[in-house]
Design a protein around this motif. Structure first.
Motif, mmCIF file in Angstrom:
data_model
loop_
_atom_site.group_PDB
_atom_site.id
_atom_site.type_symbol
_atom_site.label_atom_id
_atom_site.label_comp_id
_atom_site.label_asym_id
_atom_site.label_seq_id
_atom_site.Cartn_x
_atom_site.Cartn_y
_atom_site.Cartn_z
ATOM 1 N N GLY A 8 0.818 -1.216 0.000
ATOM 2 C CA GLY A 8 0.000 0.000 0.000
ATOM 3 C C GLY A 8 0.846 1.257 0.000
ATOM 4 O O GLY A 8 0.539 2.238 -0.702
ATOM 5 N N TRP A 9 1.904 1.226 0.792
ATOM 6 C CA TRP A 9 2.806 2.388 0.833
ATOM 7 C C TRP A 9 3.464 2.600 -0.533
ATOM 8 O O TRP A 9 3.569 3.728 -1.022
ATOM 9 N N ALA A 10 3.879 1.499 -1.169
ATOM 10 C CA ALA A 10 4.536 1.604 -2.480
ATOM 11 C C ALA A 10 3.575 2.139 -3.536
ATOM 12 O O ALA A 10 3.929 3.032 -4.315
ATOM 13 N N VAL A 11 2.355 1.634 -3.560
ATOM 14 C CA VAL A 11 1.366 2.112 -4.536
ATOM 15 C C VAL A 11 1.061 3.580 -4.312
ATOM 16 O O VAL A 11 0.985 4.372 -5.258
ATOM 17 N N THR A 12 0.885 3.983 -3.060
ATOM 18 C CA THR A 12 0.593 5.385 -2.744
ATOM 19 C C THR A 12 1.740 6.288 -3.183
ATOM 20 O O THR A 12 1.518 7.363 -3.744
#
Length: 117
Positions: free
Chosen positions: A92-96
């Motif tokens: 999620g952090w990477a996608v954001t």
């Protein structure tokens, strides 16, 4: 503390019809031995409570065997879920981060530069 009941002494008596029969000898009542459950070691306390409630020794033995086994299995599942949660948070952090960088001004410049090539 004996686990077996004390045998009832018996004597032979002659009945009014002339036959003989066994009759229990009157025994003076003894005071019951008081066992305080809270004075037992922790592993024995549950066994005494369980046996006192009427379940069999096999059930108590199964609880003693499968109790730690169940705790180990639940702990293993919790660790697996924690690893999955960590992977989800990282993804999620990477996608954001990627979405924010593409949506910014420098991200737009990078996209147009990549299209020109």
């Amino acid at each position: 503390m004996d686990q077996l009941p004390t045998p009832v002494p018996q004597m032979v008596v002659q009945l009014p019809d002339g036959t003989h029969a066994y009759a229990p000898v009157p025994v003076q009542a003894q005071q019951p031995q008081v066992v305080h459950v809270h004075q037992a070691p922790p592993d024995r306390t549950m066994q005494r409570v369980a046996l006192g409630s009427g379940i069999g020794a096999g059930t108590v033995a199964a609880g003693v065997y499968f109790g730690p086994l169940l705790i180990a299995a639940i702990t293993s599942m919790a660790v697996s879920l924690a690893v999955v949660a960590l992977v989800v948070v990282a993804a999620g952090w990477a996608v954001t981060t990627v979405v924010r960088s593409v949506g910014s001004e420098t991200g737009q410049q990078a996209i147009t530069a990549a299209r020109k090539r």
